[in-house]
Design an enzyme around this catalytic site. Structure first.
Site, PDB file in Angstrom:
ATOM      1  N   VAL A  24       0.852  -1.187   0.000  1.00 25.32           N
ATOM      2  CA  VAL A  24       0.000   0.000   0.000  1.00 25.32           C
ATOM      3  C   VAL A  24       0.887   1.236   0.000  1.00 25.32           C
ATOM      4  O   VAL A  24       1.759   1.383   0.864  1.00 25.32           O
ATOM      5  CB  VAL A  24      -0.940   0.012   1.236  1.00 25.32           C
ATOM      6  CG1 VAL A  24      -1.718   1.323   1.298  1.00 25.32           C
ATOM      7  CG2 VAL A  24      -1.894  -1.168   1.204  1.00 25.32           C
TER       8      VAL A  24
ATOM      9  N   ALA B 273       4.437   4.062   2.956  1.00 27.21           N
ATOM     10  CA  ALA B 273       3.978   2.816   2.342  1.00 27.21           C
ATOM     11  C   ALA B 273       4.153   1.679   3.337  1.00 27.21           C
ATOM     12  O   ALA B 273       4.827   1.830   4.361  1.00 27.21           O
ATOM     13  CB  ALA B 273       4.778   2.510   1.084  1.00 27.21           C
ATOM     14  N   LYS B 274       3.545   0.579   3.047  1.00 26.84           N
ATOM     15  CA  LYS B 274       3.815  -0.643   3.814  1.00 26.84           C
ATOM     16  C   LYS B 274       3.455  -1.830   2.943  1.00 26.84           C
ATOM     17  O   LYS B 274       2.554  -1.750   2.106  1.00 26.84           O
ATOM     18  CB  LYS B 274       2.951  -0.688   5.083  1.00 26.84           C
ATOM     19  CG  LYS B 274       3.473  -1.623   6.135  1.00 26.84           C
ATOM     20  CD  LYS B 274       4.613  -0.967   6.862  1.00 26.84           C
ATOM     21  CE  LYS B 274       5.025  -1.625   8.121  1.00 26.84           C
ATOM     22  NZ  LYS B 274       5.827  -0.695   8.930  1.00 26.84           N
ATOM     23  N   GLY B 275       4.170  -2.921   3.155  1.00 25.83           N
ATOM     24  CA  GLY B 275       3.852  -4.146   2.424  1.00 25.83           C
ATOM     25  C   GLY B 275       3.740  -5.285   3.406  1.00 25.83           C
ATOM     26  O   GLY B 275       4.197  -5.199   4.553  1.00 25.83           O
TER      27      GLY B 275
END
Ligand code: GLU
Length: 416
Positions: A60, A105-107
């Protein structure tokens, strides 16, 4: 995740509180809360036994108004899309708060990395990366380690991306091994940053640093390095928990011996020279400083009333629920909120990215000094805002972080 514990919902309630204080217009409020891009991928992996397995993967990119999207990748069985959206948004405010030119962001991949062999972990990482190649890159979105990932995982991401490009692209990830262009001091940067904010808090609260008791929840990268740094500074780490249980010694744990035990057994449980205690009970013990350094939603309406610490330093992201915040406020616990307390990791990620872009690498001393400068500046900005506006530390941190992003959005305008 049960909806009443939905970390995204809880985060949004706090973000709206700060946006109201900032008088942000309704349309911009919506814009600031909506991720710019949400990517879901099927991570198909050939397992060692020849079977094919499919894991859900996400990335995201919450906001890119101040710079490329930035944030870690988490491998954990409880990963879900709302959690990743919340953590991506937290990264946006965090980068803005410490004033580094990144968005958030982050994944995540919904997987238990402990259950995979090294080869399966590599396959999973390379497949996940290859699905994300069009969306990541040094000017676009730069992943880093988070829970369940480490420098080796970053090396595989770097390699997969670089093979696609045909040349090495070190800036595609941070938190990579030093041999591949990683930064000195990145490994323990989150914890070092956390400790700098604790030392600043002790100063403003006029608390003498001798003979202080510390409790840490979690003994991963953040928890273990916090324990080591504080132990070396003369603090007494009296209790620690990990997923398997807790350990307690009123006289203080020998952290060097505990780290040795940990490297052999992969858990703190079974360590001698201490009592064992239920993991969830460590919050109730007498102490000066409590560091939640594990998952979200750990300090809740149930255990917050029992907390005896004078300072809660959020090494983890979103470890405290909004209800628990109110209880801690009533109890006059001094809170160092997550986006301030654990910003050291992404700050040294920024240094790593800058060093890679310049192809010129800094000494550990320089990294740590510049990290301290940034953490102290951010701490005092938040503390002064909390005092001047008579708002709690979390709202003050959000006000500054969100305010900076809102300013960037307003200046850039909405396209077209
Ligand atoms: N995962 C870390 C965090 O939550 C570091 C992110 C980064 O270095 O990009 O802040």
């Amino acid at each position: 995740m049960a909806s009443e514990n939905n970390v995204l919902k809880m985060l949004l309630s706090r973000v709206y509180k700060a946006m109201d204080l900032l008088n942000i217009k309704p349309g911009y409020k919506k814009y600031l809360c909506e991720p710019r891009k949400t990517i879901e991928v099927a991570v198909t992996v050939k397992m060692d036994n020849g079977d094919i397995d499919i894991f859900k993967g996400y990335r995201v990119q919450h906001n890119t108004n101040r710079g490329p999207a930035k944030g870690g990748i988490r491998y954990h069985p409880d990963v879900d899309i709302d959690e990743i959206k919340a953590l991506a948004m937290i990264m946006t405010w965090k980068c803005a708060l410490v004033n580094i030119p990144f968005g958030g962001a982050k994944g995540g991949v919904k997987v238990d990395p402990e259950k995979l062999s090294i080869r399966e972990l590599e396959n999973l990482t390379r497949r996940y990366t290859s699905e994300l190649i069009p969306n990541i890159g040094p000017e676009k979105d730069i992943p880093a380690p988070d829970m369940g990932t480490n420098a080796q995982v970053m090396a595989w991401i770097l390699d997969t991306f670089s093979i696609d490009r045909g040349y090495i692209v070190p800036g595609v990830v941070t938190g990579k091994p030093i041999a591949l262009g990683g930064s000195q001091g990145r490994e323990d940067a989150t914890s070092r940053g956390c400790v700098y904010t604790i030392l600043s808090a002790l100063k403003v609260l006029n608390i003498d640093t001798t003979d202080l008791d510390v409790i840490i929840q979690g003994f991963g990268n953040v928890g273990s390095n916090c324990a080591k740094i504080l132990y070396d500074l003369g603090f007494k780490v009296i209790a620690i928990s990990d997923v398997n249980g807790g350990i307690y010694n009123k006289k203080g744990l020998d952290i060097n011996k505990l780290l040795e035990h940990m490297s052999k057994k992969k858990t703190i449980v079974g360590f001698k020279e201490c009592d064992s205690i239920e993991g969830s009970k460590i919050f109730e013990l007498d102490c000066d400083i409590l560091i939640p350094a594990a998952l979200e939603n750990q300090i809740t309406i149930e255990n917050a009333p029992k907390i005896k610490a004078r300072i809660v330093a959020e090494g983890a992201n979103a470890p405290t629920t909004p209800d628990a915040d109110e209880i801690l406020l009533d109890k006059k616990v001094f809170l160092i909120p997550d986006i301030l307390c654990n910003a050291g990791g992404v700050t040294v990620s920024y240094f790593e990215w800058v060093q890679g872009n310049d192809a010129y690498f800094w000494s550990k001393r320089r990294v740590n000094l510049q990290l301290r400068d940034i953490m102290e500046k951010a701490f005092y900005e938040v503390y002064n805002c909390h005092k001047e506006k008579n708002i709690d530390m979390r709202t003050a941190a959000n006000l500054i972080g969100i305010g900076r992003v809102a300013e960037a959005v307003t200046l850039r305008g909405i396209y077209p």
